[in-house]
Write a protein that holds these residues in place. Structure first.
Motif, PDB file in Angstrom:
ATOM      1  N   UNK A 188       0.792  -1.221   0.000  1.00 34.03           N
ATOM      2  CA  UNK A 188       0.000   0.000   0.000  1.00 34.03           C
ATOM      3  C   UNK A 188       0.819   1.263   0.000  1.00 34.03           C
ATOM      4  N   UNK A 220       3.250   1.461  -2.001  1.00 34.77           N
ATOM      5  CA  UNK A 220       3.361   1.591  -3.456  1.00 34.77           C
ATOM      6  C   UNK A 220       2.095   2.120  -4.089  1.00 34.77           C
ATOM      7  N   UNK A 221       0.950   1.564  -3.676  1.00 35.97           N
ATOM      8  CA  UNK A 221      -0.339   1.973  -4.249  1.00 35.97           C
ATOM      9  C   UNK A 221      -0.620   3.453  -4.000  1.00 35.97           C
ATOM     10  N   UNK A 222      -0.247   3.927  -2.806  1.00 35.15           N
ATOM     11  CA  UNK A 222      -0.494   5.332  -2.481  1.00 35.15           C
ATOM     12  C   UNK A 222       0.219   6.277  -3.443  1.00 35.15           C
ATOM     13  N   UNK A 262       0.850   5.702  -6.533  1.00 31.49           N
ATOM     14  CA  UNK A 262       0.072   5.700  -7.774  1.00 31.49           C
ATOM     15  C   UNK A 262      -1.202   6.533  -7.625  1.00 31.49           C
ATOM     16  N   UNK A 274       5.673   6.948 -12.974  1.00 33.17           N
ATOM     17  CA  UNK A 274       4.251   6.689 -13.225  1.00 33.17           C
ATOM     18  C   UNK A 274       3.624   7.813 -14.029  1.00 33.17           C
ATOM     19  N   UNK A 284       2.271  -0.531  -9.210  1.00 35.01           N
ATOM     20  CA  UNK A 284       2.802   0.142  -8.029  1.00 35.01           C
ATOM     21  C   UNK A 284       2.766  -0.760  -6.808  1.00 35.01           C
ATOM     22  N   UNK A 288       8.601  -0.579   0.188  1.00 35.28           N
ATOM     23  CA  UNK A 288       8.372   0.858   0.364  1.00 35.28           C
ATOM     24  C   UNK A 288       7.731   1.183   1.717  1.00 35.28           C
TER      25      UNK A 288
END
Lengths: 187, 191
Positions: free
Chosen positions: A112, A114-116, A118, B160, B179, B188
């Protein structure tokens, strides 16, 4: 595909891909509802968001109801809304049943983070698109700047900003149109 | 009976929480106090879970409380309770908007509302940026402004940005999945 099923499935997809609340839903709405399905225009989605912010309930739910209603009447509103909450219902039921410390899991934390990143970029792109459609002259630019800074620096509720901006819109437009018609009479 | 109570309590939360995001929080906290369906600790956990799962926090909390209290039917009923007021109110408003679509008053209002909405979204976006790309704790600890930047995340964000520009026909889910993978591989989250 029947339209109601299409609404349910499309909004389930949007709900399942919206990480981090109502605002993060915007990039998905742009892709699915505006570009692919053409159920609403950019301006209409913006209007729904604005109304969704000053009416009771969750913004994502309110926006889904609006678009569903516009596409297919009352059943459309209901199916789109059920669609948007469906993924949450499934995912959270699974988490509640099986995983006690879900948010503490290392893999979840890393994924998450990483997702954040994006989500940031997606929101930025969505905002740029909307900015071009909504900030069209000097008064709207002023409104944007004042509310942007105001909502970062103060604790004033978004509801107040939304109501004030609506009133400002009425006043500004009425004054400019009056100015125009008077100018026309003189000429 | 418990189902009726679940529906009613979350119906109230859906009716009175205005503004989205964490606006449901005070109502959820009130439900915790009154019913004991979940504790304040559960609520804090749920904020973390909602940040890392799709879906609005209010819906997630309703599902969680409903599930713990009444299994799957409980989860469904609590969630329906929460969204019921929205459906009723928004359909009523949409009907009125339909009727007055051509009215200058409605158009003038939206002329002002649209930039306001973009401004509020931008401000919320700054919060996401702060959480995703900046490390405020490290900055406060060292006072060095360079410590504030999460370099790996910023590089990922820039990459990105250009990838999304180049492949803008792809669904956003593709980039989210990418991601997610990068996040796990590069750790991360620091975990």
């Amino acid at each position: 595909m029947p339209k109601l099923l299409d609404l349910f499935l499309t909004f389930a997809r949007i709900g399942g891909l919206t990480f981090g609340g109502g605002y993060a839903m915007l990039p998905m709405l742009q892709k699915e509802v505006i570009e692919t399905k053409k159920w609403a225009t950019e301006e209409e989605v913006m209007n729904y968001y604005a109304v969704g912010q000053c009416t009771p309930g969750i913004i994502a739910v309110n926006t889904a109801t609006f678009i569903g209603y516009k596409t297919c009447g009352i059943p459309g509103g209901i199916f789109a809304t059920l669609g948007v909450v469906f993924p949450s219902l499934v995912i959270i039921s699974i988490i509640a049943a099986f995983i006690t410390n879900f948010a503490e899991l290392a893999v979840v934390k890393n994924a998450f983070a990483g997702i954040r990143v994006c989500v940031c970029v997606l929101i930025l792109n969505a905002v740029v698109k909307l900015f071009k459609k909504s900030v069209i002259d000097i008064p709207t630019a002023v409104l944007f700047i004042v509310i942007f800074i105001g909502s970062i620096l103060t604790d004033i509720s978004p509801i107040i900003f939304v109501i004030a901006a609506g009133a400002a819109g009425i006043i500004i437009q009425t004054l400019t149109q009056k100015g125009k018609s008077e100018g026309g009479k003189q000429a | 009976m418990i189902y009726l109570q679940l529906f009613f309590e979350f119906f109230k939360a859906g009716l009175f929480a205005i503004g989205g995001g964490l606006a449901t929080l005070p109502f959820l906290s009130d439900i915790a106090d009154k019913t004991g369906w979940f504790t304040h600790g559960d609520l804090a956990d749920m904020i973390a879970i909602s940040e890392s799962t799709p879906g609005p926090i209010g819906v997630n909390m309703a599902t969680y409380a409903g599930f713990n209290t009444g299994g799957i039917p409980g989860a469904v009923i609590a969630t329906l309770g929460l969204i019921c007021p929205s459906i009723i109110i928004i359909i009523a408003i949409a009907k009125i908007l339909d009727k007055f679509r051509k009215s200058p008053l409605v158009n003038h209002t939206f002329y002002g509302l649209r930039p306001a909405s973009v401004a509020l979204i931008s401000a919320a976006g700054i919060m996401v940026v702060k959480m995703a790309l900046l490390d405020m704790d490290a900055f406060h600890a060292s006072g060095n402004i360079l410590d504030m930047i999460k370099y790996k995340e910023v590089i990922l964000a820039v990459a990105l940005f250009f990838l999304i520009k180049k492949f803008n026909k792809l669904h956003p889910a593709v980039f989210l999945a990418g991601s997610l993978a990068v996040g796990i591989i590069l750790r991360l989250g620091g975990a």
